[in-house]
Scaffold this active site. Structure first.
Site, PDB file in Angstrom:
ATOM      1  N   HIS A 555      40.989  -0.808  49.920  1.00 46.01           N
ATOM      2  CA  HIS A 555      41.658  -1.845  49.787  1.00 46.01           C
ATOM      3  C   HIS A 555      43.237  -1.507  49.118  1.00 46.01           C
ATOM      4  O   HIS A 555      43.399  -0.162  49.257  1.00 46.01           O
ATOM      5  CB  HIS A 555      41.796  -2.748  47.997  1.00 46.01           C
ATOM      6  CG  HIS A 555      41.108  -1.845  46.851  1.00 46.01           C
ATOM      7  ND1 HIS A 555      42.246  -1.277  45.980  1.00 46.01           N
ATOM      8  CD2 HIS A 555      40.743  -0.750  46.678  1.00 46.01           C
ATOM      9  CE1 HIS A 555      41.958  -0.230  45.184  1.00 46.01           C
ATOM     10  NE2 HIS A 555      40.650  -0.039  45.674  1.00 46.01           N
ATOM     11  N   CYS A 574      36.105   2.661  46.029  1.00 45.73           N
ATOM     12  CA  CYS A 574      36.736   1.846  46.476  1.00 45.73           C
ATOM     13  C   CYS A 574      37.901   3.131  47.107  1.00 45.73           C
ATOM     14  O   CYS A 574      37.398   4.105  46.711  1.00 45.73           O
ATOM     15  CB  CYS A 574      36.818   1.378  45.504  1.00 45.73           C
ATOM     16  SG  CYS A 574      35.740  -0.135  45.001  1.00 45.73           S
TER      17      CYS A 574
END
Length: 721
Positions: A555, A574
């Site tokens: 992201h 992440c």
């Protein structure tokens, strides 16, 4: 006194039965002729009177029928029954018919011949003295088909018999794995247990080629001691040859299995690794190796085919002093070389030394290869080498550094290369999507870089931030990216809720509100924390989704400052991408080339509503851990083992008690249950959505059967082009 009349009557009955048979056969032929129609009595008389064949054969006797012979009666067919008397009614009454129409005529009369045959058998079976039927002597057809000739050469049959015996009773002595044992037994059974590696007691040429590959297993980072080779020349008895056969087969299969899947299973290293399995087929391996023009190359082909693996293999040879590359260059002893950087009142000091060109070549410095100046670039390369060789990072070429550079077995670097070669065995043989030009994403965690590849070449690359060491380490996996979300909602993972936000709420009940987070308590008592799309969203403007059990994704981020650092392990697992709009445009141009996505077009979608851009063909994403790799300049790069993966793998490989390194270790599966907790007083809640609220996994990666309520998440626009 013998009564010849009884015997005469018995023979008369035989003649009558024969006549009935030929009446049936000749009737079909007679109908096909233009001759006048004859009465049944005339036909019976003609059939009863024996007519010689063109070869002037004598008339048939009772011995010609041989109905009392078991083998004959058991195998008689309608066609055979006609041939037995060796009489052809058609030959005596009409010209021979053409071959083509004759076949259907015989088939059509077959049912009529069958009763006649039975009549003949009954009459002949009667005893000529007593007139009573005798016991039927015909035997039933054998239940087992006739054995075909053995495929085993006579000289190899004793060895084949021993192989049958060993595989039937002692196969576990040679093959530990149940599935592999069954496959080997089936393979040898199909070839009648004929030996695979010997002929007439001598080893075949294939053995020499395969044995050379097993001995050279260290070149691929494997251990030759794991593949013992029997001495076929010393095996003089069938039993010894059979044992040598199975031992060699076991070594070949062990090599193929470890070359393809690894010496250890990835689950033994950590619970946050998951790659697709690709086991070998034992029968395919044996057939492939023994039928190939180059058996050694066929066996070697089970090693990873990736270019990055082959580059590491070449570097491994250099580190061992066996190659022709920079690793084989020797640096002569000499004075200490030091570079002094420029200061306000002093210029930079660059020592001149004739060894510097060799030093540049060994360290992979392509700029000014013939320069003898020990400048800043050379000093920096020496410093990086010292870091990888566990030396003090001074950038000074001293005696210890020269010794480390010249060492043919730099143990630490060799070990690092070997464990990285091992990790390449875990990855899929095809990293990309064939329908998209073998396009794929590969992210190297220790190098903090992400690359988009297509047609075997790099298309685009960027820096990334990865998970912190420990519980937040970024997992190793292979999954497929299915869609991109523009303006994503951040659904806070349960681990962050429990470990960070709930303790923060205890101290400051208004902390979530100030952060722009929404707290919802559902009717079942569970809680959910989310952050709506916007500039402040923790995921930034774009999220790249490849559903996986570890709940990680790639992201954007509003915190861009971390990308300027060399070490970038700061996330909760992440991966944050430095240039997400360019990344999205690159992927979309591959997945949907006709849509003409550009970074500007992606940025034009920024807003407050989620937009899903779904790929028609998913793109594979490979999260890897390469602490050693070869860069575009051909130089070996070594990175810090930030998660301790190298150390864990080396400990497993060096464990003398570890026998079955490929065993799978069961790990607890992650839980996607909604967290329940006591919320301190004064904390504001948003409206709950009831028990139908999807789990965190469903919120994160989508749940078509249970879409989120409109009041919980912004309206979602879906683009499926």
């Amino acid at each position: 006194m013998r009564d010849d009349s009884n015997g005469r009557r018995g023979f008369d009955r035989v003649l009558i039965a024969v006549a009935a048979t030929f009446v049936t056969l000749s009737a079909g032929s007679a109908l096909a002729q233009s001759a006048p129609e004859r009465s049944p009595s005339d036909l019976a008389i003609d059939a009863a009177v024996p007519m010689p064949e063109p070869a002037n054969l004598p008339p048939p006797s009772i011995g010609d029928f041989k109905i009392d012979t078991p083998d004959t009666t058991a195998s008689v067919t309608p066609a055979t029954a006609v041939e037995a008397p060796k009489l052809d009614a058609a030959a005596t009454s009409a010209p021979a018919a053409a071959p083509e129409p004759a076949a259907p005529a015989a088939s059509a009369t077959a049912p009529a011949v069958e009763p006649a045959k039975d009549a003949i058998a009954k009459e002949i079976a009667k005893d000529s003295l007593s007139g009573e039927p005798a016991k039927q002597q015909a035997a039933e057809p054998s239940a087992e088909p006739a054995k075909t000739a053995s495929a085993v050469a006579p000289a190899d049959q004793p060895v084949a018999d021993k192989l049958r015996e060993l595989l039937g009773a002692k196969s576990s002595r040679y093959f530990d794995r149940k599935g592999e044992r069954a496959a080997v037994e089936k393979f040898y059974t199909a070839r009648d247990f004929a030996p695979l590696w010997t002929q007439a007691g001598a080893a075949t040429p294939v053995v020499g080629s395969v044995a050379a590959r097993l001995k050279d297993a260290a070149a691929d980072g494997l251990n030759p001691a794991d593949y013992p080779q029997p001495d076929f020349a010393a095996a003089t008895s069938p039993e010894a040859l059979a044992e040598a056969e199975l031992k060699f087969t076991a070594s070949v299969l062990d090599y193929a299995r470890q070359a393809q899947s690894g010496r250890m299973h990835w689950s033994q290293v950590s619970g946050d690794i998951q790659y697709p399995e690709h086991p070998i087929d034992p029968a395919e391996v044996l057939a492939n190796v023994t039928t190939a023009k180059d058996p050694s190359a066929a066996l070697a082909s089970y090693n990873p085919p990736h270019k990055m693996y082959r580059q590491l293999k070449a570097k491994l040879a250099e580190l061992r002093g066996q190659g022709d590359g920079p690793g084989a260059i020797q640096i002569a002893d000499g004075p200490t070389l030091k570079y002094t950087a420029a200061r306000k009142k002093q210029a930079a000091v660059e020592v001149d030394d004739p060894r510097v060109p060799q030093l540049r070549a060994k360290l992979g410095i392509s700029e000014n290869p013939d320069s003898t100046r020990y400048d800043a670039k050379v000093a920096e390369a020496v410093r990086k080498f010292q870091d990888g060789a566990d030396l003090k990072e001074t950038g000074v070429l001293d005696e210890r550094t020269v010794k480390a550079l010249n060492s043919p077995k730099s143990d630490r670097q060799i070990d690092t290369v070997i464990v990285n070669m091992e990790r390449w065995r875990w990855l899929p043989r095809e990293l990309g999507a064939p329908a998209l030009g073998d396009a794929y994403v590969i992210l190297n965690i220790p190098d903090y870089t992400l690359k988009v590849m297509q047609h075997g070449a790099q298309v685009w690359t960027t820096r990334v931030v990865v998970g912190k060491p420990g519980n937040h380490a970024t997992p190793l996996l292979t999954e497929t990216m299915k869609y991109i979300t523009v303006n994503p909602t951040w659904n806070v993972p349960p681990s962050i809720i429990y470990n960070e936000y709930l303790p923060a709420l205890q101290q400051d009940p208004g902390v979530l509100d100030r952060m722009g987070l929404k707290l919802v308590r559902n009717r079942d008592g569970s809680i959910h924390i989310s952050q709506p799309p916007g500039e402040r969203n923790a995921l930034g403007r774009i999220r790249f989704n490849f559903p996986n059990k570890f709940l990680v994704y790639q992201h954007d981020t509003p915190d861009k400052n971390l990308f300027s650092r060399d070490a970038r392990a700061f996330s909760h697992g992440c991966m944050r991408v430095q240039n997400p709009d360019q990344y999205a445009a690159t992927l979309l141009s591959i997945a949907m080339p006709n849509e003409r996505y550009t970074p500007e077009k992606i940025r034009g979608m920024y807003g407050k509503s989620e937009i899903d851009l779904k790929f028609a063909t998913p793109i594979p994403v490979n999260l890897t851990y390469q602490t050693a790799f070869v860069d575009d300049a051909g130089k070996l790069q070594v990175r810090k083992d930030i998660y301790g993966r190298d150390a864990a793998m080396l400990a497993i490989l060096r464990n003398p008690k570890g026998k079955d390194l490929e065993n799978v270790v069961a790990h607890a599966q992650p839980s996607y249950a909604r967290p329940r907790a006591d919320i301190p007083q004064g904390v504001a809640f948003n409206d709950g959505a009831g028990n139908a609220e999807p789990s965190f996994f469903e919120r994160l990666f989508g749940a078509p059967s249970a879409p989120p309520p409109a009041n919980r998440r912004p309206q979602r626009n879906v683009f499926t082009r």
